[in-house]
Design an enzyme around this catalytic site. Structure first.
Site, short mmCIF file in Angstrom:
data_model
loop_
_atom_site.label_atom_id
_atom_site.label_comp_id
_atom_site.label_asym_id
_atom_site.label_seq_id
_atom_site.Cartn_x
_atom_site.Cartn_y
_atom_site.Cartn_z
N LYS A 186 9.34 -20.08 -7.04
CA LYS A 186 9.97 -20.73 -5.87
C LYS A 186 10.30 -19.68 -4.90
O LYS A 186 11.23 -18.95 -5.13
CB LYS A 186 11.28 -21.48 -6.32
CG LYS A 186 11.81 -22.39 -5.11
CD LYS A 186 12.90 -22.51 -4.87
CE LYS A 186 13.91 -21.78 -4.34
NZ LYS A 186 13.77 -21.54 -2.76
N GLY A 217 10.71 -24.48 -1.86
CA GLY A 217 11.79 -25.68 -1.92
C GLY A 217 13.01 -25.21 -1.67
O GLY A 217 13.48 -24.16 -1.49
N SER A 220 19.24 -25.29 -3.40
CA SER A 220 20.16 -25.96 -4.31
C SER A 220 19.08 -27.36 -5.00
O SER A 220 19.81 -28.07 -5.68
CB SER A 220 21.30 -26.64 -3.22
OG SER A 220 20.51 -27.07 -2.10
N GLU A 261 17.93 -9.44 -10.07
CA GLU A 261 18.01 -8.02 -9.05
C GLU A 261 18.70 -8.55 -7.77
O GLU A 261 18.18 -9.46 -6.93
CB GLU A 261 16.21 -7.92 -8.93
CG GLU A 261 15.39 -7.90 -9.91
CD GLU A 261 15.58 -6.72 -10.74
OE1 GLU A 261 15.96 -5.55 -10.13
OE2 GLU A 261 14.97 -6.79 -11.95
N CYS A 295 17.67 -4.62 0.14
CA CYS A 295 18.63 -4.37 -0.59
C CYS A 295 19.06 -3.15 -1.08
O CYS A 295 20.31 -2.81 -1.29
CB CYS A 295 18.27 -5.49 -2.10
SG CYS A 295 16.83 -4.83 -2.58
N GLU A 395 27.93 -5.87 1.57
CA GLU A 395 26.62 -5.70 2.07
C GLU A 395 26.67 -6.72 3.52
O GLU A 395 27.21 -7.74 3.44
CB GLU A 395 25.71 -6.55 1.12
CG GLU A 395 24.23 -6.39 1.36
CD GLU A 395 23.30 -7.24 0.47
OE1 GLU A 395 23.82 -8.25 0.06
OE2 GLU A 395 22.35 -6.64 0.08
P1 NAD Z 1 19.94 -15.97 -1.62
O1 NAD Z 1 20.58 -15.37 -2.96
O2 NAD Z 1 20.75 -16.69 -0.68
O3 NAD Z 1 18.46 -16.82 -2.06
C1 NAD Z 1 17.56 -16.22 -2.93
C2 NAD Z 1 16.66 -17.18 -3.43
O4 NAD Z 1 17.52 -18.25 -4.45
C3 NAD Z 1 16.07 -18.30 -2.40
O5 NAD Z 1 15.01 -18.48 -2.75
C4 NAD Z 1 17.06 -19.42 -2.43
O6 NAD Z 1 16.32 -20.62 -2.05
C5 NAD Z 1 17.48 -19.32 -3.88
N1 NAD Z 1 18.71 -20.23 -4.36
C6 NAD Z 1 19.77 -20.34 -3.74
N2 NAD Z 1 20.55 -21.16 -4.15
C7 NAD Z 1 19.95 -21.48 -5.45
C8 NAD Z 1 20.22 -22.08 -6.52
N3 NAD Z 1 21.67 -22.97 -6.67
N4 NAD Z 1 19.63 -22.25 -7.54
C9 NAD Z 1 18.51 -21.67 -7.68
N5 NAD Z 1 17.87 -20.99 -6.40
C10 NAD Z 1 18.68 -20.91 -5.28
O7 NAD Z 1 19.40 -14.61 -1.17
P2 NAD Z 1 18.84 -14.33 0.30
O8 NAD Z 1 19.64 -14.31 1.32
O9 NAD Z 1 17.28 -14.97 0.30
O10 NAD Z 1 18.35 -12.88 0.22
C11 NAD Z 1 18.94 -11.70 0.36
C12 NAD Z 1 19.71 -11.13 -0.65
O11 NAD Z 1 18.76 -10.57 -1.53
C13 NAD Z 1 20.54 -9.81 -0.44
O12 NAD Z 1 21.92 -9.81 -1.10
C14 NAD Z 1 19.80 -8.77 -0.84
O13 NAD Z 1 20.34 -7.44 -1.20
C15 NAD Z 1 18.97 -9.42 -2.22
N6 NAD Z 1 17.86 -8.74 -2.52
C16 NAD Z 1 17.82 -7.95 -3.71
C17 NAD Z 1 16.61 -7.23 -4.02
C18 NAD Z 1 16.71 -6.50 -5.37
O14 NAD Z 1 15.50 -5.91 -5.76
N7 NAD Z 1 17.93 -6.05 -6.22
C19 NAD Z 1 15.45 -7.29 -3.18
C20 NAD Z 1 15.58 -8.20 -2.24
C21 NAD Z 1 16.73 -8.64 -1.81
#
Ligand code: NAD
Length: 492
Positions: A186, A217, A220, A261, A295, A395
């Site tokens: 996803k 998608g 949530s 991650e 990140c 962050e």
């Molecule tokens: P996010 O956590 O808001 O969303 C990430 C993904 O999770 C999206 O696809 C979103 O649709 C999905 N998601 C949200 N709620 C969910 C749920 N309840 N169930 C299942 N999936 C759900 O993050 P973002 O805003 O897209 O990305 C930014 C964040 O990602 C920052 O905190 C960044 O540091 C982190 N990040 C970490 C790494 C790493 O390798 N450690 C790499 C890139 C980004």
């Protein structure tokens, strides 16, 4: 959209809207679709079909069926398909770089210089590990005639963030597929384009149906359905710490191993004997890469008192010289922020940092250039303040660095380690022996010396504490993490 000069193949891909999702080798559309917006203009570039819970459910069912043969496929066959995928990615690098640029906002040169070729390398790297791996290991024990067999788990689920859709997807799925797992992906609904294009390439490469499934998608709805499906055997999530915590809880209830991650607040320790010009250049590059939506970037810079004034003066000049612009224009060094929501959050963080006593050394505003007024632009920002400022700790996820002073190297290591994130830090010094000692002492998955954002296949990239758990990416250990161990023993 009309003013864009895009590769005709990119345009053809975008025109088929709403773009369908890919499940069990078929391109499907459900009842709902949303716009995909170019952050440089806030105009829709296309629409995508949004997968619903039933679609995720079906995809897992198909991936389960596909696993029966994919899990038993000879490693050499898996290698060949992954290598084919890598070569198709290289063939279509221009299209993929354009998609990444109009979707995420990043300069196309960044995507052709890193995101796309480095993703292709990931498929090649893990393809090689698939054939080099020892799937049966004799144990040579006294009481039993025994060995370990290593088997793929089954269906692996992947949820990705919006900042590096193509690269992160490769880092995640390449080892999973190489080890013989099937995958349901996803991507973030904000930036789904390159992952959908990847599905097209996977189809062309000849992956059997159901092995690779890509369903954008909402988190949530579709995301929640995927992560709570008890038939998945492995979960891999890349994204924010808050969502990662939730996914860890859900998977814990189902006893599904989860790789998380998550976010970061990387420290850069700039010692008094650092090469100031090189540190300014390296760290300016790190915090403006992908408009700071990285990140592992360095977003709190601890600078030794002896060089603080010189360093800050040079960093200010470097920040002010960064050329902002649409990712597709050649001159752009930094593009817009990916979404209006994230831009608003960055301004809010800067305002709150000021309310807590920080000062703005430079940046923190929308650029004055009228031609950029429709996009989500912000000028690269340097804040200065104290360790207890909330935005020296949390962050922000944008092109914002927080400047902090230090006098004593041991004391600064303690200060840096008080932060509960543990992703990536760097040490800047011309005394390499000392830099290595400091690098060892910093708590995090990655300690880099005289550089920030360092990646190479074979160099493990992981995290600890609030930045994640469950493995990491890019190394042999990552590949091994996608194989479960089974002991087979006969009593002598
Ligand atoms: P996010 O956590 O808001 O969303 C990430 C993904 O999770 C999206 O696809 C979103 O649709 C999905 N998601 C949200 N709620 C969910 C749920 N309840 N169930 C299942 N999936 C759900 O993050 P973002 O805003 O897209 O990305 C930014 C964040 O990602 C920052 O905190 C960044 O540091 C982190 N990040 C970490 C790494 C790493 O390798 N450690 C790499 C890139 C980004």
């Amino acid at each position: 959209m009309t003013q864009l000069t895009l590769n005709p193949n990119t345009l053809a891909f975008l025109e088929n809207k709403p773009l369908a999702f890919f499940s069990n080798g078929e391109w499907l559309r459900s009842g709902q679709s949303i716009d995909v917006v170019d952050p440089a203009t806030n105009q829709a570039v296309t629409q995508i079909a949004m997968a619903q819970p039933q679609d995720m459910n079906d995809a897992v069912s198909h991936a389960e069926v596909a696993f029966k043969s994919w899990g038993a496929t000879a490693p050499a066959k898996r290698q060949a398909l992954l290598q084919k995928l890598a070569s198709l990615i290289r063939r279509d690098e221009d299209i993929l770089a354009e998609l990444e640029s109009i979707d995420v906002g990043k300069p196309k040169a960044e995507a052709t210089g890193f995101d796309v070729p480095f993703a292709a390398d990931s498929y090649d790297y893990f393809a090689t590990l698939a054939v080099e791996a020892q799937y049966e290991v004799e144990l040579g024990l006294k009481v039993t005639d025994s060995h370990t067999v290593k088997k793929p788990y089954g269906v692996a689920a992947f949820v990705f963030p919006w900042n590096f859709p193509f690269t992160l997807c490769a880092w995640g799925i390449a080892p999973a597929l190489a080890a013989g797992n099937t995958v349901v992906i996803k991507p973030a609904s904000e930036t789904p384009l390159s992952t959908l294009y990847l599905a097209k390439l996977a189809e062309e490469a000849g992956f059997p149906k159901g092995v690779i499934n890509v369903l954008p998608g909402s988190g949530s709805v579709a995301g929640e359905a995927l992560i709570s499906d008890s038939r998945i055997k492995l979960m891999s999530f890349t994204g924010s710490t808050a969502v990662g915590r939730h996914i860890g809880e859900v998977c814990g209830r189902n006893l599904v191993p989860a790789k998380l991650e998550l976010g970061g607040k990387g420290a850069a320790i700039i010692c008094s004997d650092a090469d100031v010009d090189a540190a300014v250049e390296g760290l300016t590059g790190a915090i403006t890469l992908n408009a700071g939506q990285v990140c592992c970037t360095a977003s709190r810079w601890y600078i030794h008192d002896d060089i603080y004034d010189e360093f800050v003066a040079k960093a200010k000049v470097a920040f002010e010289s960064i050329v902002l612009g649409r990712g597709l224009t050649e001159s752009a060094q930094m593009g817009p922020i990916c979404t209006e929501k994230q831009l608003a959050k960055i301004f809010e963080c800067i305002g709150d940092a000021q309310a807590h006593g920080a000062t703005i050394v430079t940046g923190g505003v929308r650029p004055s250039d009228e031609s950029l007024s429709d996009g989500n632009y912000i000028t690269p920002t340097l804040l200065a303040g104290a360790d207890d400022n909330p935005w020296a700790i949390e962050e922000i996820f944008g092109p914002v660095s927080f400047l902090l002073k230090f006098n004593d190297e041991q004391e600064v290591i303690e200060r840096a380690n008080r932060n509960l994130y543990g992703l990536a830090n760097s040490v800047w010094s011309q005394d390499l022996a000392k830099a290595k000692v400091l690098a060892h002492q910093l708590v995090g998955g990655n300690s880099w010396i005289n550089a920030h954002n360092v990646f190479e296949y074979g160099l493990h990239y992981g995290a600890c504490n609030k930045s994640g758990c469950g493995g990491g990416v890019n190394s042999k250990a990552t590949f091994e993490g996608y194989l479960r161990h089974q002991s087979v023993a006969a009593v002598r």
